[in-house]
Scaffold this motif. Structure first.
Motif, PDB file in Angstrom:
ATOM      1  N   GLU A  97       6.129  50.275  80.069  1.00 39.03           N
ATOM      2  CA  GLU A  97       5.256  51.134  80.863  1.00 39.03           C
ATOM      3  C   GLU A  97       5.230  52.573  80.364  1.00 39.03           C
ATOM      4  OE1 GLU A  97       5.408  53.455  85.075  1.00 39.03           O
ATOM      5  OE2 GLU A  97       6.708  51.720  84.814  1.00 39.03           O
ATOM      6  N   ASN A  98       6.380  53.109  79.990  1.00 39.50           N
ATOM      7  CA  ASN A  98       6.462  54.493  79.529  1.00 39.50           C
ATOM      8  C   ASN A  98       6.708  54.572  78.027  1.00 39.50           C
ATOM      9  OD1 ASN A  98       9.033  53.348  80.151  1.00 39.50           O
ATOM     10  ND2 ASN A  98       9.968  55.372  79.971  1.00 39.50           N
ATOM     11  N   MET A 103       1.641  54.973  76.765  1.00 42.77           N
ATOM     12  CA  MET A 103       1.395  56.370  77.111  1.00 42.77           C
ATOM     13  C   MET A 103       0.202  56.942  76.342  1.00 42.77           C
ATOM     14  SD  MET A 103       3.531  57.521  79.468  1.00 42.77           S
ATOM     15  CE  MET A 103       3.053  55.978  80.258  1.00 42.77           C
ATOM     16  N   ALA A 104       0.078  56.569  75.078  1.00 38.67           N
ATOM     17  CA  ALA A 104      -1.061  57.047  74.287  1.00 38.67           C
ATOM     18  C   ALA A 104      -2.374  56.501  74.844  1.00 38.67           C
ATOM     19  CB  ALA A 104      -0.896  56.633  72.822  1.00 38.67           C
ATOM     20  N   LEU A 105      -2.348  55.251  75.278  1.00 41.76           N
ATOM     21  CA  LEU A 105      -3.550  54.656  75.868  1.00 41.76           C
ATOM     22  C   LEU A 105      -3.931  55.380  77.163  1.00 41.76           C
ATOM     23  CD1 LEU A 105      -5.708  52.460  75.963  1.00 41.76           C
ATOM     24  CD2 LEU A 105      -4.020  50.944  77.026  1.00 41.76           C
ATOM     25  N   LEU A 106      -2.943  55.653  78.001  1.00 40.82           N
ATOM     26  CA  LEU A 106      -3.224  56.367  79.246  1.00 40.82           C
ATOM     27  C   LEU A 106      -3.646  57.812  78.979  1.00 40.82           C
ATOM     28  CD1 LEU A 106      -0.394  55.041  81.615  1.00 40.82           C
ATOM     29  CD2 LEU A 106      -2.755  54.227  81.358  1.00 40.82           C
ATOM     30  N   GLU A 111      -8.065  61.807  78.937  1.00 42.54           N
ATOM     31  CA  GLU A 111      -9.018  62.674  78.243  1.00 42.54           C
ATOM     32  C   GLU A 111     -10.465  62.306  78.555  1.00 42.54           C
ATOM     33  OE1 GLU A 111      -7.881  62.370  74.176  1.00 42.54           O
ATOM     34  OE2 GLU A 111      -6.026  63.535  74.451  1.00 42.54           O
ATOM     35  N   GLN A 112     -10.665  61.070  79.038  1.00 43.10           N
ATOM     36  CA  GLN A 112     -12.002  60.661  79.454  1.00 43.10           C
ATOM     37  C   GLN A 112     -12.233  60.875  80.954  1.00 43.10           C
ATOM     38  OE1 GLN A 112     -13.635  57.013  77.755  1.00 43.10           O
ATOM     39  NE2 GLN A 112     -11.937  56.914  76.293  1.00 43.10           N
ATOM     40  N   LEU A 390      -4.720  47.539  76.506  1.00 45.63           N
ATOM     41  CA  LEU A 390      -3.382  47.458  77.078  1.00 45.63           C
ATOM     42  C   LEU A 390      -2.672  46.199  76.581  1.00 45.63           C
ATOM     43  CD1 LEU A 390      -1.122  48.263  79.054  1.00 45.63           C
ATOM     44  CD2 LEU A 390      -2.424  47.106  80.875  1.00 45.63           C
ATOM     45  N   GLY A 391      -3.385  45.081  76.609  1.00 49.68           N
ATOM     46  CA  GLY A 391      -2.795  43.841  76.128  1.00 49.68           C
ATOM     47  C   GLY A 391      -2.379  43.934  74.668  1.00 49.68           C
ATOM     48  N   GLN A 392      -3.197  44.598  73.841  1.00 50.53           N
ATOM     49  CA  GLN A 392      -2.847  44.739  72.431  1.00 50.53           C
ATOM     50  C   GLN A 392      -1.637  45.642  72.245  1.00 50.53           C
ATOM     51  OE1 GLN A 392      -4.489  42.903  69.948  1.00 50.53           O
ATOM     52  NE2 GLN A 392      -2.574  43.534  68.964  1.00 50.53           N
ATOM     53  N   ALA A 393      -1.545  46.692  73.079  1.00 49.05           N
ATOM     54  CA  ALA A 393      -0.372  47.572  73.012  1.00 49.05           C
ATOM     55  C   ALA A 393       0.899  46.796  73.333  1.00 49.05           C
ATOM     56  CB  ALA A 393      -0.546  48.746  73.971  1.00 49.05           C
ATOM     57  N   VAL A 394       0.825  45.927  74.344  1.00 48.95           N
ATOM     58  CA  VAL A 394       1.986  45.113  74.713  1.00 48.95           C
ATOM     59  C   VAL A 394       2.332  44.138  73.586  1.00 48.95           C
ATOM     60  CG1 VAL A 394       2.858  43.389  76.354  1.00 48.95           C
ATOM     61  CG2 VAL A 394       1.523  45.340  77.181  1.00 48.95           C
TER      62      VAL A 394
END
Length: 432
Positions: A97-98, A103-106, A111-112, A390-394
């Motif tokens: 989660e952190n 974090m980069a995705l969030l 920024e959007q 998110l899925g790709q980050a995981v």
């Protein structure tokens, strides 16, 4: 044991045949896949409850996917978590989660124009987990990582009512008896000594409003175990404070017809206990503060009640009498069943909870706005491929566990904290 029904459907445990439910659930998951979501701090991996949960999940053939939304301070902790869950037979996703990728995705999302980063805590963990779960499942069960009495019946009882098409349900909520075994005593202080008398008192002050009657129908409104359809998961705002459970019920109240809501008996239940706290901003007192403010906010939004200082004073007086009466009733019930019950300690606890009413009420009058994370439909309007990213980050985080040469898991000895790159688990890779 009883068979009383409430304003919402109450599913009792009359000694149901679990094997029958499991067989039917496994059949139904062919059309409606299921997921279990567990928000967790890393520290829970070092306690016996989460080991018990993991071991029982191995026997849950009716669960297709397991998602753990993990808060871990270091890459080493994340690696240990992946290793901890790697032998589950289900597709397993460990969200860091952190971690830097999430974090980069969030940050991109912020920024959007949509800030999820500001909502650190269980709410954000649940929000992330639900978003990922909706890619894999039509029915999602959520529970905490500290349940000491966990067995396969817990996710089964939560998920089956959503899977059975004849029921037409969209949300299930657990209820149970909070009783510890060593020593045998009543637990669940916030539910027993704060929420129960508070709901009675709110109805005395503002009348039997529909929202209050709805909440009173739940036998354990603060249970952290529930299940919901993926459609509901996408359209539900997640509270970002310790009022998550009661705030979630408010969201369900707004979004779901009563006939599509049920509560399910999980039997006897116990998990890790919090301290009362030394101030209104600590421990169970903080939880009570967030719960009260959530209730007042929803009353204002849905029932158009006027909340002022005079009403809060009346609420405190009503609460004291209701709580004292309940403490006497709990004493009789506990003694009859041979449970330890320190009535003086219970009275001291409810007095601390009583003080929360004025403090939290005054805070609410000064700032009635709450802290809720926007629902996923809004997030997807900002970033349509957010769940896939998110899925790709995981997936990338979990694959890094198997590739010790790539950051953030680089290790000088060619091993990643005991995980061998030559013996990889068949981690699932998300398809977009």
């Amino acid at each position: 044991m009883d068979y009383k029904q409430e304003r919402i459907t109450t599913i009792h445990d009359f000694g149901s045949d679990l094997s029958r439910l499991e067989e039917r659930s496994a059949e139904l998951t062919r059309d409606t896949p299921t997921a279990v979501l567990i928000p967790s701090l890393y520290e829970e991996l070092e306690r016996p409850a989460l080991t018990r949960i993991r071991d029982h999940l191995q026997d849950c053939a009716f669960v297709n996917t397991v998602i753990v939304s993990l808060y871990a301070d270091t890459a080493e902790q994340y690696v240990k978590a992946v290793e901890f869950f790697r032998h589950l037979p289900q597709k397993t996703h460990i969200i860091w989660e952190n971690g830097p990728r999430v974090m980069a995705l969030l940050q991109d999302l912020k920024e959007q124009g949509l800030d999820i980063l500001a909502h650190r805590g269980k709410g954000r963990a649940v929000w992330l987990g639900l978003g990922l779960a909706t890619l894999h499942a039509g029915a999602i069960a959520l529970h905490d990582a500290d349940i000491m009495t966990y067995d396969r019946s817990y996710p089964l009882k939560l998920l089956f009512p959503l899977l059975e098409p004849e029921f037409g349900l969209a949300f299930t909520k657990a209820y149970y008896a909070r009783i510890s075994h060593e020593p045998r005593k009543l637990n669940g202080r916030v539910t027993r000594l704060f929420v129960a008398p508070l709901l009675h008192s709110l109805m005395d002050v503002w009348g039997h409003k529909d929202y209050l009657c709805y909440l009173s129908a739940y036998r354990y409104p603060l249970s952290g175990e529930f299940a919901l359809t993926s459609d509901l998961a996408l359209t539900t705002r997640i509270p970002a404070n310790w009022g998550l459970e009661v705030g979630l019920l408010a969201e369900v109240y707004r979004n779901v017809a009563l006939k599509r809501i049920a509560q399910v008996d999980l039997g006897t239940f116990d998990h890790k206990h919090q301290s009362v706290g030394e101030s209104p901003n600590q421990g169970l007192q903080k939880m009570c503060r967030d719960i009260l403010q959530s209730l007042l906010r929803t009353l204002t939004e849905t029932e158009q009640v006027v909340i002022g200082t005079d009403q809060l004073r009346s609420l405190r007086i009503k609460f004291r009498r209701e709580a004292q009466d309940l403490a006497r009733q709990y004493f009789v019930d506990a003694k009859f069943n041979g449970l330890q019950y320190d009535r003086h300690k219970e009275e001291n606890t409810l007095e601390r909870f009583e003080e929360v009413i004025i403090n939290a009420g005054e805070e609410y009058l000064q700032d009635p706005t709450g802290t809720e994370i926007p629902d996923w439909t809004r997030a997807l309007a900002v970033m349509p491929d957010l769940r896939q990213r998110l899925g790709q980050a995981v997936t990338d985080d979990m694959q890094d566990v198997l590739n010790p040469s790539s950051p953030p898991f680089a290790a000088s000895n060619g091993q990643v904290h005991g995980v061998s790159a030559n013996n990889p688990k068949d981690f699932v890779v998300l398809t977009q």
